[in-house]
Motif scaffolding. Structure first.
Motif, PDB file in Angstrom:
ATOM      1  N   LEU A 195      32.223  -6.549 -80.567  1.00  0.00           N
ATOM      2  CA  LEU A 195      32.390  -5.570 -79.502  1.00  0.00           C
ATOM      3  C   LEU A 195      33.847  -5.161 -79.316  1.00  0.00           C
ATOM      4  O   LEU A 195      34.132  -4.033 -78.892  1.00  0.00           O
TER       5      LEU A 195
ATOM      6  N   ASP B  51      30.909  -0.099 -82.301  1.00  0.00           N
ATOM      7  CA  ASP B  51      29.691  -0.665 -81.708  1.00  0.00           C
ATOM      8  C   ASP B  51      29.895  -0.950 -80.219  1.00  0.00           C
ATOM      9  O   ASP B  51      29.005  -0.706 -79.397  1.00  0.00           O
ATOM     10  N   GLY B  52      31.078  -1.474 -79.888  1.00  0.00           N
ATOM     11  CA  GLY B  52      31.365  -1.768 -78.486  1.00  0.00           C
ATOM     12  C   GLY B  52      31.390  -0.516 -77.633  1.00  0.00           C
ATOM     13  O   GLY B  52      30.905  -0.509 -76.497  1.00  0.00           O
TER      14      GLY B  52
ATOM     15  N   ARG C 113      29.731   2.199 -78.118  1.00  0.00           N
ATOM     16  CA  ARG C 113      28.359   2.674 -77.904  1.00  0.00           C
ATOM     17  C   ARG C 113      27.634   1.799 -76.884  1.00  0.00           C
ATOM     18  O   ARG C 113      26.881   2.284 -76.049  1.00  0.00           O
ATOM     19  N   TYR C 114      27.890   0.505 -76.944  1.00  0.00           N
ATOM     20  CA  TYR C 114      27.121  -0.430 -76.116  1.00  0.00           C
ATOM     21  C   TYR C 114      27.609  -0.468 -74.671  1.00  0.00           C
ATOM     22  O   TYR C 114      26.827  -0.748 -73.759  1.00  0.00           O
TER      23      TYR C 114
ATOM     24  N   LEU D   1      27.617  -9.662 -69.500  1.00  0.00           N
ATOM     25  CA  LEU D   1      27.713  -8.200 -69.440  1.00  0.00           C
ATOM     26  C   LEU D   1      28.810  -7.772 -68.467  1.00  0.00           C
ATOM     27  O   LEU D   1      29.556  -6.819 -68.723  1.00  0.00           O
TER      28      LEU D   1
ATOM     29  N   LEU E 107      24.165 -10.147 -79.828  1.00  0.00           N
ATOM     30  CA  LEU E 107      23.939  -8.799 -80.337  1.00  0.00           C
ATOM     31  C   LEU E 107      24.113  -8.692 -81.847  1.00  0.00           C
ATOM     32  O   LEU E 107      23.620  -7.748 -82.477  1.00  0.00           O
TER      33      LEU E 107
ATOM     34  N   PHE F 252      25.605   1.468 -72.088  1.00  0.00           N
ATOM     35  CA  PHE F 252      24.323   0.841 -71.773  1.00  0.00           C
ATOM     36  C   PHE F 252      24.534  -0.343 -70.828  1.00  0.00           C
ATOM     37  O   PHE F 252      23.765  -0.558 -69.886  1.00  0.00           O
ATOM     38  N   ALA F 253      25.586  -1.133 -71.093  1.00  0.00           N
ATOM     39  CA  ALA F 253      25.876  -2.287 -70.249  1.00  0.00           C
ATOM     40  C   ALA F 253      26.243  -1.850 -68.836  1.00  0.00           C
ATOM     41  O   ALA F 253      25.788  -2.437 -67.837  1.00  0.00           O
TER      42      ALA F 253
ATOM     43  N   GLU G  83      28.574 -11.233 -78.222  1.00  0.00           N
ATOM     44  CA  GLU G  83      28.652 -10.724 -79.589  1.00  0.00           C
ATOM     45  C   GLU G  83      27.677 -11.463 -80.509  1.00  0.00           C
ATOM     46  O   GLU G  83      27.023 -10.849 -81.371  1.00  0.00           O
TER      47      GLU G  83
END
Length: 301
Positions: free
Chosen positions: A48, A61-62, A64-65, A7, A44, A68-69, A41
């Protein structure tokens, strides 16, 4: 299971737009950083990053993620800081952005004292006058002039009453005399400061109900406040500096002020952080330390 190290690589690569940059910041090989992204990747089940030989950008997708990370890493760091605080010892890492002039002349020494009090703490300092994006860059806090417009940031005052002063070396004033009014600045060489394509050449002064703004000119311009201060010390012209930046020079007689019956524009100094980091033990202790140090510095004779 998602690894914390993976992460960290992901967030740094996203923030810096480069896997190699993330690898340098973490002091690991680029191949290790690349393997971390591939592992994440795979865990998940999404891509990403969109990679090419010349660029690295987040996929949808990356994008959005990554928030969170980033939040997960911040929460974990806050939890670690809280545990350390319970043992009355500050540990971990702190990344701080500080301005060039105040940073070198004053803050560097204060940070030495703070680290001596907390030897288990690792501090990374980024020095420069360009504002940092507190959400996209790996910076925990920044010392900056003024109050941020962004309501998601917290400004803890260090020197709320700080103002700019007009100053030059005794040698400069001996050659050219001191201006008696703001308009007389047109007859002087003014050392100007420019940042992000903005020229700070309109110097403002106030006295009672009278306000004056003078557009100044001169033969020297820099985007580094420390260089402007050095030019003033060398007698090259007049500078319009934060009082806190030049306080030691004024006390030592290396610089003198002019237009003392006029008040320069406000330049409050604040420690800036995000809401989610503002209450962490490390930043809370640093804030208290900087506020105490600033007050003592201003009160010293």
């Amino acid at each position: 299971m998602i690894r914390l190290d993976d992460l960290t690589v992901f967030v740094l690569a996203a923030d810096n737009g480069s896997l190699s940059a993330a690898a340098r910041l973490l002091n690991i090989a680029p191949a290790v950083a690349s393997a971390a992204i591939k592992r994440l990747e795979a865990e998940l089940g999404v891509r990403l990053f969109a990679r090419s030989t010349r660029s690295l950008r987040l996929t949808s997708d990356g994008a959005r993620y990554v928030e969170f990370a980033r939040n997960a890493l911040s929460e974990l760091r806050a939890g670690q800081d809280a545990l350390m605080h319970e043992r009355d010892a500050l540990r971990g890492a702190l990344t701080l952005s500080i301005p060039s002039d105040l940073g070198r002349s004053v803050l560097a020494g204060w940070l030495d004292e703070f680290m001596a009090q907390h030897p288990a703490l690792t501090v990374s300092v980024r020095i420069g006058d360009t504002p940092v994006d507190m959400f996209r860059q790996p910076v925990d806090a920044a010392v900056r002039y003024g109050v941020p417009d962004d309501s998601t940031l917290v400004a803890s005052p260090m020197a709320p009453d700080n103002r700019r002063v007009l100053c030059a070396s005794p040698a400069y004033f001996a050659r050219h005399g001191k201006p008696a009014t703001p308009e007389e600045l047109h007859e002087h060489n003014c050392l100007r400061y420019a940042l992000s394509e903005t020229m700070h050449d309109r110097w403002s002064f106030a006295k009672e109900n009278d306000e004056r703004v003078v557009k100044v000119s001169g033969n020297r311009v820099s985007d580094d406040g420390e260089l402007v201060r050095r030019w003033a010390l060398a007698g090259h012209g007049l500078a319009y500096k934060s009082h806190l930046d030049v306080l030691a020079d004024l006390r030592a007689g290396r610089l003198e002020t002019a237009l003392d019956d006029w008040t320069g524009e406000s330049a409050p100094v604040n420690l800036i952080s995000t809401h989610r980091l503002a209450a962490t033990p490390v930043l809370s202790r640093l804030r208290d330390f900087l506020q105490t140090s600033t007050a003592a510095y201003l009160d010293a004779r």
